[in-house]
Design a protein around this motif. Structure first.
Motif, PDB file in Angstrom:
ATOM      1  N   VAL A 134       0.769  -1.299  -0.173  1.00 56.60           N
ATOM      2  CA  VAL A 134      -0.072  -0.116  -0.057  1.00 56.60           C
ATOM      3  C   VAL A 134       0.739   1.388  -0.003  1.00 56.60           C
ATOM      4  O   VAL A 134       0.374   2.270  -0.656  1.00 56.60           O
ATOM      5  CB  VAL A 134      -1.053   0.059   1.141  1.00 56.60           C
ATOM      6  CG1 VAL A 134      -1.773   1.425   1.205  1.00 56.60           C
ATOM      7  CG2 VAL A 134      -1.775  -1.115   1.079  1.00 56.60           C
ATOM      8  N   ILE A 145      -8.428   3.741  -1.395  1.00 54.39           N
ATOM      9  CA  ILE A 145      -8.812   2.826  -0.141  1.00 54.39           C
ATOM     10  C   ILE A 145      -9.494   3.405   0.938  1.00 54.39           C
ATOM     11  O   ILE A 145     -10.306   2.983   1.815  1.00 54.39           O
ATOM     12  CB  ILE A 145      -7.173   2.640   0.399  1.00 54.39           C
ATOM     13  CG1 ILE A 145      -6.622   1.559  -0.689  1.00 54.39           C
ATOM     14  CG2 ILE A 145      -7.203   1.774   1.673  1.00 54.39           C
ATOM     15  CD1 ILE A 145      -5.140   1.172  -0.493  1.00 54.39           C
ATOM     16  N   ASP A 146      -9.199   4.886   1.344  1.00 51.63           N
ATOM     17  CA  ASP A 146      -9.857   5.542   2.405  1.00 51.63           C
ATOM     18  C   ASP A 146     -11.503   5.588   2.247  1.00 51.63           C
ATOM     19  O   ASP A 146     -12.018   5.651   3.189  1.00 51.63           O
ATOM     20  CB  ASP A 146      -9.427   6.730   2.769  1.00 51.63           C
ATOM     21  CG  ASP A 146      -7.866   6.732   3.055  1.00 51.63           C
ATOM     22  OD1 ASP A 146      -7.444   5.688   3.605  1.00 51.63           O
ATOM     23  OD2 ASP A 146      -7.105   7.954   3.097  1.00 51.63           O
ATOM     24  N   LEU A 180      -5.051  -1.296  -5.655  1.00 52.01           N
ATOM     25  CA  LEU A 180      -4.991  -1.436  -4.247  1.00 52.01           C
ATOM     26  C   LEU A 180      -3.844  -1.769  -3.539  1.00 52.01           C
ATOM     27  O   LEU A 180      -3.657  -1.716  -2.531  1.00 52.01           O
ATOM     28  CB  LEU A 180      -6.183  -1.751  -3.634  1.00 52.01           C
ATOM     29  CG  LEU A 180      -7.568  -1.286  -4.163  1.00 52.01           C
ATOM     30  CD1 LEU A 180      -8.712  -1.965  -3.449  1.00 52.01           C
ATOM     31  CD2 LEU A 180      -7.650   0.359  -3.944  1.00 52.01           C
ATOM     32  N   VAL A 206     -13.548  -6.321   0.708  1.00 53.96           N
ATOM     33  CA  VAL A 206     -13.456  -5.800   1.742  1.00 53.96           C
ATOM     34  C   VAL A 206     -13.738  -5.961   3.133  1.00 53.96           C
ATOM     35  O   VAL A 206     -14.755  -6.167   3.255  1.00 53.96           O
ATOM     36  CB  VAL A 206     -13.478  -4.128   1.614  1.00 53.96           C
ATOM     37  CG1 VAL A 206     -13.036  -3.220   2.836  1.00 53.96           C
ATOM     38  CG2 VAL A 206     -12.734  -3.401   0.317  1.00 53.96           C
ATOM     39  N   ILE A 209     -11.482  -1.201   6.914  1.00 56.44           N
ATOM     40  CA  ILE A 209     -10.547  -0.138   6.736  1.00 56.44           C
ATOM     41  C   ILE A 209     -10.139   0.434   7.816  1.00 56.44           C
ATOM     42  O   ILE A 209     -11.258   0.656   8.614  1.00 56.44           O
ATOM     43  CB  ILE A 209     -11.471   0.543   5.558  1.00 56.44           C
ATOM     44  CG1 ILE A 209     -11.526   0.182   4.228  1.00 56.44           C
ATOM     45  CG2 ILE A 209     -10.540   1.914   5.519  1.00 56.44           C
ATOM     46  CD1 ILE A 209     -10.173  -0.441   3.380  1.00 56.44           C
ATOM     47  N   ASN A 211      -8.462   3.567   8.637  1.00 51.44           N
ATOM     48  CA  ASN A 211      -7.654   4.729   8.339  1.00 51.44           C
ATOM     49  C   ASN A 211      -6.798   5.337   9.042  1.00 51.44           C
ATOM     50  O   ASN A 211      -5.649   5.984   8.443  1.00 51.44           O
ATOM     51  CB  ASN A 211      -8.686   5.807   8.026  1.00 51.44           C
ATOM     52  CG  ASN A 211      -9.796   5.565   6.925  1.00 51.44           C
ATOM     53  OD1 ASN A 211      -9.549   4.786   5.864  1.00 51.44           O
ATOM     54  ND2 ASN A 211     -11.118   6.021   7.209  1.00 51.44           N
ATOM     55  N   LYS A 218      -3.818  -1.399   7.004  1.00 54.55           N
ATOM     56  CA  LYS A 218      -4.850  -0.271   6.621  1.00 54.55           C
ATOM     57  C   LYS A 218      -6.125  -1.102   5.990  1.00 54.55           C
ATOM     58  O   LYS A 218      -7.329  -0.746   6.046  1.00 54.55           O
ATOM     59  CB  LYS A 218      -4.169   0.786   5.619  1.00 54.55           C
ATOM     60  CG  LYS A 218      -5.300   1.670   5.279  1.00 54.55           C
ATOM     61  CD  LYS A 218      -4.694   2.910   4.528  1.00 54.55           C
ATOM     62  CE  LYS A 218      -3.751   3.656   5.205  1.00 54.55           C
ATOM     63  NZ  LYS A 218      -4.794   4.655   6.208  1.00 54.55           N
ATOM     64  N   LEU A 219      -5.819  -1.840   4.981  1.00 55.91           N
ATOM     65  CA  LEU A 219      -6.668  -2.474   4.103  1.00 55.91           C
ATOM     66  C   LEU A 219      -6.648  -4.096   4.597  1.00 55.91           C
ATOM     67  O   LEU A 219      -5.828  -4.943   4.051  1.00 55.91           O
ATOM     68  CB  LEU A 219      -6.552  -2.348   2.666  1.00 55.91           C
ATOM     69  CG  LEU A 219      -7.434  -3.089   1.762  1.00 55.91           C
ATOM     70  CD1 LEU A 219      -8.738  -2.491   2.046  1.00 55.91           C
ATOM     71  CD2 LEU A 219      -7.029  -2.539   0.332  1.00 55.91           C
ATOM     72  N   CYS A 221      -8.668  -7.552   3.899  1.00 54.74           N
ATOM     73  CA  CYS A 221      -9.460  -8.056   2.738  1.00 54.74           C
ATOM     74  C   CYS A 221      -9.843  -9.577   3.278  1.00 54.74           C
ATOM     75  O   CYS A 221      -9.180 -10.147   4.017  1.00 54.74           O
ATOM     76  CB  CYS A 221      -8.982  -7.956   1.554  1.00 54.74           C
ATOM     77  SG  CYS A 221      -8.633  -6.570   0.748  1.00 54.74           S
TER      78      CYS A 221
END
Length: 246
Positions: A134, A145-146, A180, A206, A209, A211, A218-219, A221
């Motif tokens: 990322v 992403i945010d 992403l 997703v 998330i 932030n 952060k991400l 999945c």
């Protein structure tokens, strides 16, 4: 609680290749660790202190120091936030949950953990993971992403021209399309050939998330899918995964 299994990978400092060098298991309040065939893939790997015998199974009622040192202390003020970034419940998550979800990564070495993905009777599976890379994305991707939400569908892209990883798999959004980051190598190694044949067997989405989290957390999945019968016996069961002791 059922047995929990994690594989330990190590990156050769010369070739930069990753090898599965051990398997950590937790069952009935007992930990066990065994080196695997991958620890003999290069002469550069050095066994851990106090665990020098590659063919011995090590057992303990407590987590081995090499793994314990990879856990954030629950006494640290940032611990609750860290657990929330991992998508875990701080009241029920144990050390194995934290290690396998976070990878147990330390900036001072080249070790990383990942969980064994269990298959159902029909080859179905489900797995949660963090997207990698990322930090190297353009600002547009960071903003996208945010804006993502839990449950948003993502799509796999085979990065066939990646000079560093022949099995690299990217994730992207649909409208508008935005890259992403990458799924972890341990996962792309198992899924690349399946995705090449039929991407409809896998569904990416997703999970969470965060932030405020560092880029690596952060991400989060989720992948759901099923394996064809002929591939189920070899899933996470290659030569490097095999213990050096029964």
């Amino acid at each position: 609680m059922n047995k929990q299994t994690a594989f330990l990978t190590w990156q050769d400092p010369d070739s930069r290749d990753w090898h599965v060098i051990g398997v950590l298991e937790y069952e009935k309040e007992q930990y066990s660790f065994r080196y695997t065939q991958g620890s003999r893939a290069t002469n550069n790997f050095v066994p851990f202190s106090g665990m020098e015998n590659l063919t011995k199974e090590y057992r303990s009622s407590g987590l081995f120091p090499v793994f314990q040192n990879r856990l954030l202390s629950s006494k640290r003020p940032e611990f609750p936030k860290f657990i929330s970034w991992l998508g875990l419940n701080h009241e029920t998550a144990n050390s194995m949950d934290v290690l396998t979800r976070s990878g147990g990564v330390r900036g001072t070495d080249n070790l990383q953990l990942f969980p064994k993905i269990e298959l159902g009777e029909g080859g179905e599976f489900e797995h949660v993971f963090f997207v990698h890379g990322v930090r190297y994305l353009p600002e547009s991707a960071q903003k996208r992403i945010d804006s993502l939400k839990s449950g948003d569908v993502l799509y796999a892209c085979l990065d066939i021209q990646n000079e560093f990883d022949n099995n690299a798999v990217l994730l992207r959004t649909q409208n508008p399309p935005e890259l992403l980051g990458y799924i972890p190598r341990y996962l792309s190694l198992e899924l690349f050939s399946i995705l090449t044949e039929n991407q409809n067997t896998m569904c990416f989405s997703v999970e969470l998330i965060s932030n405020e989290a560092p880029e690596s957390y952060k991400l989060l999945c989720r992948v759901q899918g099923s394996l064809p019968t002929e591939l189920q016996h070899s899933f996470m069961a290659g030569q490097e995964y095999q213990p050096l002791t029964d």
